[in-house]
Write a protein that holds these residues in place. Sequence first.
Motif, mmCIF file in Angstrom:
data_model
loop_
_atom_site.group_PDB
_atom_site.id
_atom_site.type_symbol
_atom_site.label_atom_id
_atom_site.label_comp_id
_atom_site.label_asym_id
_atom_site.label_seq_id
_atom_site.Cartn_x
_atom_site.Cartn_y
_atom_site.Cartn_z
ATOM 1 N N ALA A 83 0.861 -1.186 0.000
ATOM 2 C CA ALA A 83 0.000 0.000 0.000
ATOM 3 C C ALA A 83 0.894 1.231 0.000
ATOM 4 C CB ALA A 83 -0.918 0.015 1.213
ATOM 5 N N ASP A 84 0.732 2.090 -0.991
ATOM 6 C CA ASP A 84 1.427 3.375 -1.047
ATOM 7 C C ASP A 84 0.492 4.447 -0.502
ATOM 8 O OD1 ASP A 84 3.655 2.252 -2.161
ATOM 9 O OD2 ASP A 84 3.242 2.915 -4.204
ATOM 10 N N ILE A 85 0.860 5.047 0.617
ATOM 11 C CA ILE A 85 0.063 6.108 1.238
ATOM 12 C C ILE A 85 0.736 7.443 0.921
ATOM 13 C CG2 ILE A 85 -0.866 7.005 3.403
ATOM 14 C CD1 ILE A 85 -0.542 4.134 4.546
ATOM 15 N N THR A 86 0.120 8.222 0.067
ATOM 16 C CA THR A 86 0.693 9.492 -0.385
ATOM 17 C C THR A 86 -0.141 10.653 0.129
ATOM 18 O OG1 THR A 86 1.535 8.462 -2.420
ATOM 19 C CG2 THR A 86 1.358 10.869 -2.389
ATOM 20 N N VAL A 87 0.495 11.575 0.815
ATOM 21 C CA VAL A 87 -0.203 12.766 1.301
ATOM 22 C C VAL A 87 -0.221 13.806 0.177
ATOM 23 C CG1 VAL A 87 -0.149 14.678 2.938
ATOM 24 C CG2 VAL A 87 0.359 12.342 3.708
ATOM 25 N N ASP A 88 -1.409 14.234 -0.169
ATOM 26 C CA ASP A 88 -1.570 15.238 -1.225
ATOM 27 C C ASP A 88 -1.575 16.655 -0.666
ATOM 28 O OD1 ASP A 88 -1.972 13.194 -3.271
ATOM 29 O OD2 ASP A 88 -3.912 12.849 -2.318
ATOM 30 N N GLU A 89 -2.076 16.797 0.556
ATOM 31 C CA GLU A 89 -2.090 18.106 1.221
ATOM 32 C C GLU A 89 -1.972 17.896 2.721
ATOM 33 O OE1 GLU A 89 -5.074 21.929 2.032
ATOM 34 O OE2 GLU A 89 -5.731 20.242 0.784
ATOM 35 N N GLY A 90 -1.168 18.707 3.389
ATOM 36 C CA GLY A 90 -1.030 18.613 4.828
ATOM 37 C C GLY A 90 0.005 17.582 5.240
ATOM 38 N N ALA A 91 -0.203 17.008 6.415
ATOM 39 C CA ALA A 91 0.750 16.022 6.946
ATOM 40 C C ALA A 91 0.060 15.204 8.030
ATOM 41 C CB ALA A 91 1.985 16.712 7.511
ATOM 42 N N MET A 92 0.628 14.001 8.320
ATOM 43 C CA MET A 92 0.070 13.143 9.369
ATOM 44 C C MET A 92 1.102 12.100 9.773
ATOM 45 S SD MET A 92 -2.562 10.722 7.192
ATOM 46 C CE MET A 92 -2.039 9.833 5.712
ATOM 47 N N ASP A 93 0.955 11.648 10.999
ATOM 48 C CA ASP A 93 1.743 10.533 11.494
ATOM 49 C C ASP A 93 0.857 9.299 11.436
ATOM 50 O OD1 ASP A 93 3.594 8.880 12.702
ATOM 51 O OD2 ASP A 93 3.127 9.578 14.744
ATOM 52 N N VAL A 94 1.148 8.393 10.524
ATOM 53 C CA VAL A 94 0.316 7.214 10.308
ATOM 54 C C VAL A 94 0.670 6.164 11.363
ATOM 55 C CG1 VAL A 94 -0.417 5.448 8.671
ATOM 56 C CG2 VAL A 94 0.280 7.715 7.825
ATOM 57 N N ASN A 95 -0.225 5.993 12.321
ATOM 58 C CA ASN A 95 0.044 5.065 13.418
ATOM 59 C C ASN A 95 -0.494 3.665 13.168
ATOM 60 O OD1 ASN A 95 -0.873 7.869 15.396
ATOM 61 N ND2 ASN A 95 1.232 7.213 15.013
ATOM 62 N N ALA A 96 -1.567 3.559 12.387
ATOM 63 C CA ALA A 96 -2.146 2.234 12.140
ATOM 64 C C ALA A 96 -2.964 2.270 10.855
ATOM 65 C CB ALA A 96 -3.032 1.805 13.304
ATOM 66 N N ILE A 97 -3.051 1.101 10.224
ATOM 67 C CA ILE A 97 -3.918 0.956 9.060
ATOM 68 C C ILE A 97 -4.919 -0.163 9.343
ATOM 69 C CG2 ILE A 97 -2.245 1.819 7.404
ATOM 70 C CD1 ILE A 97 -1.692 -1.099 6.594
ATOM 71 N N TYR A 98 -6.100 -0.003 8.796
ATOM 72 C CA TYR A 98 -7.176 -0.981 8.918
ATOM 73 C C TYR A 98 -7.697 -1.261 7.513
ATOM 74 C CZ TYR A 98 -7.649 -0.080 14.003
ATOM 75 O OH TYR A 98 -7.443 0.034 15.357
ATOM 76 N N PHE A 99 -8.125 -2.483 7.264
ATOM 77 C CA PHE A 99 -8.753 -2.758 5.975
ATOM 78 C C PHE A 99 -9.663 -3.975 6.075
ATOM 79 C CE2 PHE A 99 -4.383 -4.475 5.842
ATOM 80 C CZ PHE A 99 -4.606 -5.823 5.611
ATOM 81 N N GLY A 100 -10.544 -4.092 5.095
ATOM 82 C CA GLY A 100 -11.468 -5.217 5.064
ATOM 83 C C GLY A 100 -12.236 -5.237 3.761
ATOM 84 N N ASP A 101 -12.992 -6.330 3.560
ATOM 85 C CA ASP A 101 -13.805 -6.416 2.356
ATOM 86 C C ASP A 101 -15.158 -5.759 2.614
ATOM 87 O OD1 ASP A 101 -15.309 -8.261 3.822
ATOM 88 O OD2 ASP A 101 -14.337 -9.990 2.895
ATOM 89 N N ASP A 102 -16.070 -5.887 1.641
ATOM 90 C CA ASP A 102 -17.351 -5.201 1.770
ATOM 91 C C ASP A 102 -18.405 -6.030 2.491
ATOM 92 O OD1 ASP A 102 -17.831 -7.078 -0.152
ATOM 93 O OD2 ASP A 102 -18.241 -5.655 -1.769
ATOM 94 N N ASP A 103 -18.014 -7.158 3.069
ATOM 95 C CA ASP A 103 -18.911 -7.945 3.899
ATOM 96 C C ASP A 103 -18.693 -7.544 5.352
ATOM 97 O OD1 ASP A 103 -20.453 -9.761 5.207
ATOM 98 O OD2 ASP A 103 -19.340 -11.539 4.560
ATOM 99 N N PHE A 104 -19.633 -6.789 5.904
ATOM 100 C CA PHE A 104 -19.449 -6.226 7.234
ATOM 101 C C PHE A 104 -20.028 -7.129 8.328
ATOM 102 C CE2 PHE A 104 -19.174 -1.532 5.718
ATOM 103 C CZ PHE A 104 -17.955 -1.824 5.132
ATOM 104 N N SER A 105 -19.990 -8.430 8.125
ATOM 105 C CA SER A 105 -20.493 -9.351 9.136
ATOM 106 C C SER A 105 -19.337 -9.918 9.961
ATOM 107 C CB SER A 105 -21.262 -10.503 8.472
ATOM 108 O OG SER A 105 -20.410 -11.246 7.613
ATOM 109 N N GLY A 106 -19.643 -10.363 11.149
ATOM 110 C CA GLY A 106 -18.625 -10.968 11.995
ATOM 111 C C GLY A 106 -17.943 -9.961 12.901
ATOM 112 N N ASP A 107 -16.975 -10.464 13.689
ATOM 113 C CA ASP A 107 -16.238 -9.607 14.608
ATOM 114 C C ASP A 107 -15.281 -8.703 13.848
ATOM 115 O OD1 ASP A 107 -17.503 -10.804 16.757
ATOM 116 O OD2 ASP A 107 -15.955 -12.358 16.954
ATOM 117 N N SER A 108 -14.994 -7.553 14.447
ATOM 118 C CA SER A 108 -14.112 -6.581 13.813
ATOM 119 C C SER A 108 -12.772 -6.534 14.540
ATOM 120 C CB SER A 108 -14.755 -5.199 13.827
ATOM 121 O OG SER A 108 -13.955 -4.261 13.142
#
Length: 292
Positions: free
Chosen positions: A30-55
């Motif tokens: 995953a390439d995370i590119t800042v287009d404007e501003g700035a941030m300290d990326v502490n964590a990433i989360y991801f998932g599919d479009d099935d929102f069932s089950g535990d998170s």
Amino acid sequence: MPKTFTYQEEGLSYTVVVYEDPDNPGNFMADITVDEGAMDVNAIYFGDDDFSGDSESLGGPLNMNGARLDGEDVQWDSAEQLSRPGLGPEGTDKATYVSSGETLTVGLDIESLDEIDVFGIRATSTTTPEGSIKAVSDEPEEPEDDPTFDKVGFGIEIGDNGGIENGVFVREENLPEGEEGTFENYVNFYDSQFGDDEDYNITQVESVIFYQLTIDGNGLEIPQELFRIDAPEGGFEDADDMIATYDEAIANGALDEVDEGSELMAALSYEADFVDDVSEEEEIVEDDLAFA
């Protein structure tokens, strides 16, 4: 194909591109590119479009509690810590601090891009008013292609049988070279040719009719009307008004009954004698631009 996710709010915008490493098949990044501003990326989360089950959740200051997508709670399939909040002694030189124009590349523990339909970032030391974000992005839908037509009829006068008694039929090949037969292109072409004609300009058009063409077993063209748009009381004001009326008709399902994947074509559905007193301007393309 890579997947792209974008996020924007006051003071910060970024783009995430998720892809398979071309040099190492089976590895995903995953390439995370800042287009404007700035941030300290502490964590990433991801998932599919099935929102069932535990998170999945990292808890503590790295949680994504309250983060929603279109008003719906997100079920995360994976969460990965990249750093702890706070810039510390490294300051803006911290490895996970990304400012405008910079890219942070992260490896992903997945086996397929199909596992990622939603991407989230938990970041602190951001240039947003709050100073931190719990950002959620889904992949934007691909824009739908505009329908194209082989022929469109601009009716100045509509007969009792619903056909065009007086008007102009324009074929796709009449359009400027390289232009597809979208309705906007038809209207712009028609307006460029008849905008100064007091009898045929857009304000005089009563109805616009779209046709589909099929070929029977004898090789004969069988035209069928797809739909039509009628001018409002007082007529179309201009080209933009005609296009807006068409867009509204499409949004209301004018083409819903057309089989998906069928090629939209238009053809003259009424036999009519061409007028004898056609001006030089009207004979734009011989035998193709027809007056009813």
